[in-house]
Design an enzyme around this catalytic site. Structure first.
Site, PDB file in Angstrom:
ATOM      1  N   THR A 136       7.400 -31.068 -29.700  1.00 59.03           N
ATOM      2  CA  THR A 136       7.872 -29.939 -30.511  1.00 59.03           C
ATOM      3  C   THR A 136       8.868 -30.448 -31.540  1.00 59.03           C
ATOM      4  OG1 THR A 136       8.767 -27.678 -30.401  1.00 59.03           O
ATOM      5  CG2 THR A 136       9.680 -29.254 -28.846  1.00 59.03           C
ATOM      6  N   ASN A 137       9.644 -29.566 -32.163  1.00 61.97           N
ATOM      7  CA  ASN A 137      10.625 -29.990 -33.164  1.00 61.97           C
ATOM      8  C   ASN A 137      11.870 -29.114 -33.059  1.00 61.97           C
ATOM      9  OD1 ASN A 137      10.346 -27.650 -35.034  1.00 61.97           O
ATOM     10  ND2 ASN A 137       8.232 -28.382 -35.064  1.00 61.97           N
ATOM     11  N   LEU A 138      12.843 -29.351 -33.910  1.00 58.90           N
ATOM     12  CA  LEU A 138      14.171 -28.743 -33.733  1.00 58.90           C
ATOM     13  C   LEU A 138      14.337 -27.391 -34.433  1.00 58.90           C
ATOM     14  CD1 LEU A 138      16.395 -31.941 -34.012  1.00 58.90           C
ATOM     15  CD2 LEU A 138      15.740 -30.669 -31.952  1.00 58.90           C
TER      16      LEU A 138
END
Ligand code: C5P
Length: 220
Positions: A29-31
């Site tokens: 995933t990402n931030l």
């Protein structure tokens, strides 16, 4: 007092990250926090729009009066957007969609005792914004770009590549997870920097800018 610049308009928004499984307990995933997309959903609602918010996993509550559709992966997000896009007059793609997913997910947990995985194979996810922008009778499409450097160059190129009238840029290191941001709008007329302010204030300004462009088709 906020003028109802989007009164009666149907607006579809994507927000948050997507989450792509590796095995039943691990994801890629990402931030992205979802704050920018949720702020735009709230601002569009305040401006009188009917808002559907297709959201990846976030810790945020749906803004009042906004219909939220929860999704996990990029492919889920595309399916939800396809199901919602008919009748939408405006599409704002704010989600930080994972560019890649793991080609073959494992149905059982990868065991540490088996040693580090020899290598994960990746495949590209669908581009949701480009897909919507290419639809016949596409809604007015607004994209986002979070870049770490050379914002103007990347943003202008991205707007052209996606075939969209309006792209909103900001610096990833300043915007990710933060409560405020400095947006820059890119359109046919060039580059329009907005002040650094809360994401909600920036969202209201962006909604006003979208309303203006919808009202004068020549400006699209
Ligand atoms: O070029 P890039 O993919 O970074 O462009 C970002 C813009 O495209 C954002 O508006 C994002 O929501 C959208 N996007 C998308 N589907 C993807 C990747 C990006 O809708 N798979």
């Amino acid at each position: 007092f906020q003028p109802k610049v989007l009164a009666g308009k149907r607006v579809l928004i994507t927000a948050g990250p997507t989450s792509e499984p590796i095995d039943p307990v691990r994801v890629l995933t990402n931030l992205s926090s979802g704050k920018m997309g949720y702020a735009i959903a709230r601002a569009a609602r305040e401006a009188g729009a009917q808002v559907a918010l297709v959201s990846g996993p976030t810790a945020l509550a749906a803004p009042r009066g906004v219909r939220r559709i929860d999704v996990t992966t990029a492919r889920d997000m595309l399916a939800a957007v396809n199901a919602e896009v008919a009748g939408a007059e405006i599409f704002v793609a704010v989600a930080a969609v994972a560019d890649w997913r793991v080609k073959e997910t494992s149905s059982s947990k990868l065991k540490k005792s088996a040693g580090a995985p020899a290598g994960l194979e990746f495949v590209q996810n669908p581009d949701i914004l480009a897909t919507v922008a290419a639809l016949p009778g596409a809604p007015y499409c607004v994209g986002f770009a979070a870049e770490t450097e050379d914002l103007s160059r990347h943003a202008a190129a991205k707007r052209a590549r996606k075939g969209i009238p309006l792209l909103v840029g900001n610096l990833a290191q300043e915007a990710l997870g933060a409560d405020d941001t400095a947006l820059v709008l890119y359109d046919d007329a060039g580059e329009h920097p907005l002040p650094r302010e809360s994401k909600l204030a920036a969202a209201r300004r962006l909604v006003a800018a979208i309303g203006q462009r919808m009202a004068s088709p020549a400006a699209k």
